[in-house]
Design a protein around this motif. Sequence first.
Motif, mmCIF file in Angstrom:
data_model
loop_
_atom_site.group_PDB
_atom_site.id
_atom_site.type_symbol
_atom_site.label_atom_id
_atom_site.label_comp_id
_atom_site.label_asym_id
_atom_site.label_seq_id
_atom_site.Cartn_x
_atom_site.Cartn_y
_atom_site.Cartn_z
ATOM 1 N N LEU A 22 -24.045 -53.876 -17.758
ATOM 2 C CA LEU A 22 -22.894 -54.031 -18.634
ATOM 3 C C LEU A 22 -21.939 -52.835 -18.618
ATOM 4 O O LEU A 22 -20.718 -53.027 -18.691
ATOM 5 N N PRO A 23 -22.428 -51.585 -18.542
ATOM 6 C CA PRO A 23 -21.479 -50.465 -18.475
ATOM 7 C C PRO A 23 -20.516 -50.572 -17.293
ATOM 8 O O PRO A 23 -19.335 -50.227 -17.401
ATOM 9 N N ASP A 24 -21.006 -51.072 -16.154
ATOM 10 C CA ASP A 24 -20.127 -51.246 -14.995
ATOM 11 C C ASP A 24 -19.084 -52.323 -15.265
ATOM 12 O O ASP A 24 -17.929 -52.202 -14.841
ATOM 13 N N LEU A 25 -19.490 -53.380 -15.995
ATOM 14 C CA LEU A 25 -18.525 -54.422 -16.336
ATOM 15 C C LEU A 25 -17.505 -53.894 -17.344
ATOM 16 O O LEU A 25 -16.317 -54.225 -17.275
ATOM 17 N N ALA A 26 -17.954 -53.063 -18.285
ATOM 18 C CA ALA A 26 -17.017 -52.442 -19.222
ATOM 19 C C ALA A 26 -15.997 -51.593 -18.478
ATOM 20 O O ALA A 26 -14.794 -51.615 -18.794
ATOM 21 N N ASP A 27 -16.451 -50.842 -17.473
ATOM 22 C CA ASP A 27 -15.526 -50.051 -16.654
ATOM 23 C C ASP A 27 -14.524 -50.956 -15.939
ATOM 24 O O ASP A 27 -13.344 -50.619 -15.784
ATOM 25 N N GLU A 28 -15.006 -52.117 -15.484
ATOM 26 C CA GLU A 28 -14.138 -53.080 -14.805
ATOM 27 C C GLU A 28 -13.066 -53.609 -15.756
ATOM 28 O O GLU A 28 -11.891 -53.744 -15.385
ATOM 29 N N ILE A 29 -13.456 -53.896 -16.995
ATOM 30 C CA ILE A 29 -12.494 -54.370 -18.007
ATOM 31 C C ILE A 29 -11.403 -53.333 -18.239
ATOM 32 O O ILE A 29 -10.210 -53.652 -18.291
ATOM 33 N N VAL A 30 -11.817 -52.085 -18.371
ATOM 34 C CA VAL A 30 -10.857 -51.003 -18.603
ATOM 35 C C VAL A 30 -9.966 -50.811 -17.378
ATOM 36 O O VAL A 30 -8.745 -50.616 -17.495
ATOM 37 N N ALA A 31 -10.554 -50.863 -16.176
ATOM 38 C CA ALA A 31 -9.780 -50.663 -14.946
ATOM 39 C C ALA A 31 -8.712 -51.739 -14.777
ATOM 40 O O ALA A 31 -7.603 -51.452 -14.291
ATOM 41 N N ARG A 32 -9.024 -52.973 -15.191
ATOM 42 C CA ARG A 32 -8.048 -54.059 -15.072
ATOM 43 C C ARG A 32 -7.067 -54.069 -16.253
ATOM 44 O O ARG A 32 -6.108 -54.846 -16.251
ATOM 45 N N GLY A 33 -7.331 -53.249 -17.258
ATOM 46 C CA GLY A 33 -6.406 -53.137 -18.381
ATOM 47 C C GLY A 33 -6.477 -54.266 -19.394
ATOM 48 O O GLY A 33 -5.606 -54.382 -20.252
ATOM 49 N N TRP A 34 -7.507 -55.092 -19.332
ATOM 50 C CA TRP A 34 -7.589 -56.225 -20.262
ATOM 51 C C TRP A 34 -7.686 -55.761 -21.708
ATOM 52 O O TRP A 34 -7.145 -56.395 -22.618
ATOM 53 N N ASN A 35 -8.405 -54.673 -21.934
ATOM 54 C CA ASN A 35 -8.615 -54.201 -23.301
ATOM 55 C C ASN A 35 -7.317 -53.746 -23.969
ATOM 56 O O ASN A 35 -7.276 -53.563 -25.189
ATOM 57 N N LYS A 36 -6.244 -53.569 -23.207
ATOM 58 C CA LYS A 36 -4.957 -53.155 -23.784
ATOM 59 C C LYS A 36 -4.178 -54.335 -24.350
ATOM 60 O O LYS A 36 -3.193 -54.144 -25.067
ATOM 61 N N TYR A 37 -4.591 -55.547 -24.017
ATOM 62 C CA TYR A 37 -3.930 -56.737 -24.558
ATOM 63 C C TYR A 37 -4.446 -57.015 -25.965
ATOM 64 O O TYR A 37 -5.652 -57.005 -26.217
#
Length: 316
Positions: free
Chosen positions: A104-119
């Motif tokens: 899951l930490p790698d997936l969390a990094d992926e979410i942040v890298a794609r910028g989804w959490n900023k929406y």
Amino acid sequence: PLLAENRPTIEYILERAFASGKANFSAITNGTELEAYQDLLAPDKISWLQITLDGIPQEHDKRRIYADGKGSYEKIAQNITRALDLGVRVAVRMNIDRNNVNKLPDLADEIVARGWNKYKGFQAYTAVVTASNSKTEVKTTLNSWELDLQLNSLRQEHPNMRVINRPDDGLMAGVREIFAENREPINSFKASFCGAHNKMYVFDPFGDIYACWEKTGDPKIRIGHITEDSQVILNEELNQTWRNRTIVSNPVCRKCRYSFSCGGGCAAVAMSNKGKFYTNYCDGFAHRFRASVAEAYLDYVAGTEVEERQELLCPV
């Protein structure tokens, strides 16, 4: 429901609904063909989507593959971005077991890298894989309490894990409101676990009707069907069997101090694990409830102490 070939049906449903007045639409979809619905994805059309990612690309592509063996992660990820750009709220669900929880930490990094959490409309949450079929081994599964402990530990080591909600973050938020606003908890009480036990109807592509989407496809437990001339035929006995499963109908739940917060647990999993419909499935809820209340109270006390210090430093 949002496969490209289903577009005429979806358009028909939307048109009929909007012709009758205001309507809200959400969809649970695998997200692989959302480009076919680009003009229907909007805050005033299909405004909310649940889309599943079962881990980082390498892990997801082992679990969710096309018929030709190709993985689906990148296509789904592109469509998540597409939906968010169109103003649609997206909840990314991650089905977690012992085999993928530590990724899951790698997936969390992926979410942040794609910028989804900023929406503003984005959220990510986890759900446990249950052994409710013959393909899943019980020893590979976690209950919700075990998953919450794992996520809490991972959050301590990996800051980006904050973009993934824990199972009981919602419960904690509700308890915080009770402490902070002296709110009555009774408004959050529930007598049953989910919509399968009150007003939910699931219509499948064959015209069969079910109360629970975990149990579609089994004609023995369908609660009704639609005939070729569009008549709805309900099996009232089976329908009421689903609707009457409450904390009152279960002798264990009737004696439980957590029942109005838990609702008796999932009926489908209870049937799979215990072979009984009218029985409880606790899923570690007592542990989760006590831990959530304790954590919410400590946060409340800490916040109160900060406010008191601020008042001493900056008196009105």
